[in-house]
Design a protein around this motif. Structure first.
Motif, PDB file in Angstrom:
ATOM      1  N   ARG A   1       0.800  -1.229   0.000  1.00  0.00           N
ATOM      2  CA  ARG A   1       0.000   0.000   0.000  1.00  0.00           C
ATOM      3  C   ARG A   1       0.830   1.276   0.000  1.00  0.00           C
ATOM      4  O   ARG A   1       0.285   2.361   0.020  1.00  0.00           O
ATOM      5  N   GLY A   2       2.146   1.160   0.048  1.00  0.00           N
ATOM      6  CA  GLY A   2       2.969   2.366   0.070  1.00  0.00           C
ATOM      7  C   GLY A   2       4.382   2.104   0.539  1.00  0.00           C
ATOM      8  O   GLY A   2       4.996   1.107   0.175  1.00  0.00           O
ATOM      9  N   LEU A   3       4.878   3.001   1.363  1.00  0.00           N
ATOM     10  CA  LEU A   3       6.232   2.906   1.903  1.00  0.00           C
ATOM     11  C   LEU A   3       6.189   2.839   3.422  1.00  0.00           C
ATOM     12  O   LEU A   3       5.343   3.474   4.042  1.00  0.00           O
ATOM     13  N   GLN A   4       7.118   2.110   3.977  1.00  0.00           N
ATOM     14  CA  GLN A   4       7.339   2.193   5.416  1.00  0.00           C
ATOM     15  C   GLN A   4       8.692   2.876   5.598  1.00  0.00           C
ATOM     16  O   GLN A   4       9.687   2.445   5.033  1.00  0.00           O
ATOM     17  N   VAL A   5       8.691   3.959   6.350  1.00  0.00           N
ATOM     18  CA  VAL A   5       9.915   4.690   6.646  1.00  0.00           C
ATOM     19  C   VAL A   5      10.290   4.372   8.092  1.00  0.00           C
ATOM     20  O   VAL A   5       9.470   4.527   8.993  1.00  0.00           O
ATOM     21  N   THR A   6      11.503   3.888   8.281  1.00  0.00           N
ATOM     22  CA  THR A   6      11.987   3.572   9.618  1.00  0.00           C
ATOM     23  C   THR A   6      13.100   4.555   9.954  1.00  0.00           C
ATOM     24  O   THR A   6      14.062   4.687   9.189  1.00  0.00           O
ATOM     25  N   LEU A   7      12.944   5.254  11.064  1.00  0.00           N
ATOM     26  CA  LEU A   7      13.938   6.229  11.514  1.00  0.00           C
ATOM     27  C   LEU A   7      14.600   5.729  12.784  1.00  0.00           C
ATOM     28  O   LEU A   7      13.930   5.169  13.665  1.00  0.00           O
TER      29      LEU A   7
END
Length: 152
Positions: free
Chosen positions: A65-71
């Motif tokens: 469904r999109g992007l997962q951004v991990t910080l």
């Protein structure tokens, strides 16, 4: 951090050149800043994948469904889901995918310098100042006035 109205975001996107690598990169950066509420430092610290550079402060992962951004920060991991939107013109996921594809980035820093009159993508990571300069330039060109974030 300042507050931006969605119409202002769209005006800033329209001010970018879609036909250049620099324009594609800037569109992807701006889209992530707006969609994820990230700082410039967080965005330029991202890698194209997990554990790819020593100086990386996070990474992106494609999802259905999109992007997962991990910080990564001093408090640990923070994950932010960025969903696809109906319009490719303003979709942050489409912007990032286009940048990765045209810049031919599979590993390393997500946002890099564009050199050689805008025809080559370098290997070095952009600095936080580049995002600040981009936002300053786009707010001027698009006639956007940034408002300070109200106190919590």
């Amino acid at each position: 951090m300042a507050v931006m109205h969605p119409d202002d975001f769209l005006a800033m996107l329209e001010a970018l050149d879609r036909g250049t690598l620099r324009g594609l990169r800037d569109r992807a950066m701006l889209s992530l800043v707006f969609a994820g509420g990230f700082t410039g430092g967080e965005v330029v610290g991202l890698d194209a994948g997990r554990d790819q550079t020593r100086d990386g402060r996070g990474w992106i992962e494609a999802r259905d469904r999109g992007l997962q951004v991990t910080l990564l920060d001093r408090r640990g991991l923070r994950r932010v889901e960025i969903a696809r939107t109906a319009s490719d013109a303003s979709c942050p996921v489409h912007a990032v995918e286009s940048w990765l594809s045209f810049a031919r980035i599979a590993r390393g820093p997500l946002f890099r310098r564009v050199t050689g009159e805008g025809r080559k993508v370098g290997s070095e990571r952009l600095g936080e100042r580049e995002v600040a300069r981009l936002l300053t330039r786009l707010t001027t060109v698009a006639g956007v006035r940034m408002l300070p974030r109200p106190p919590s």
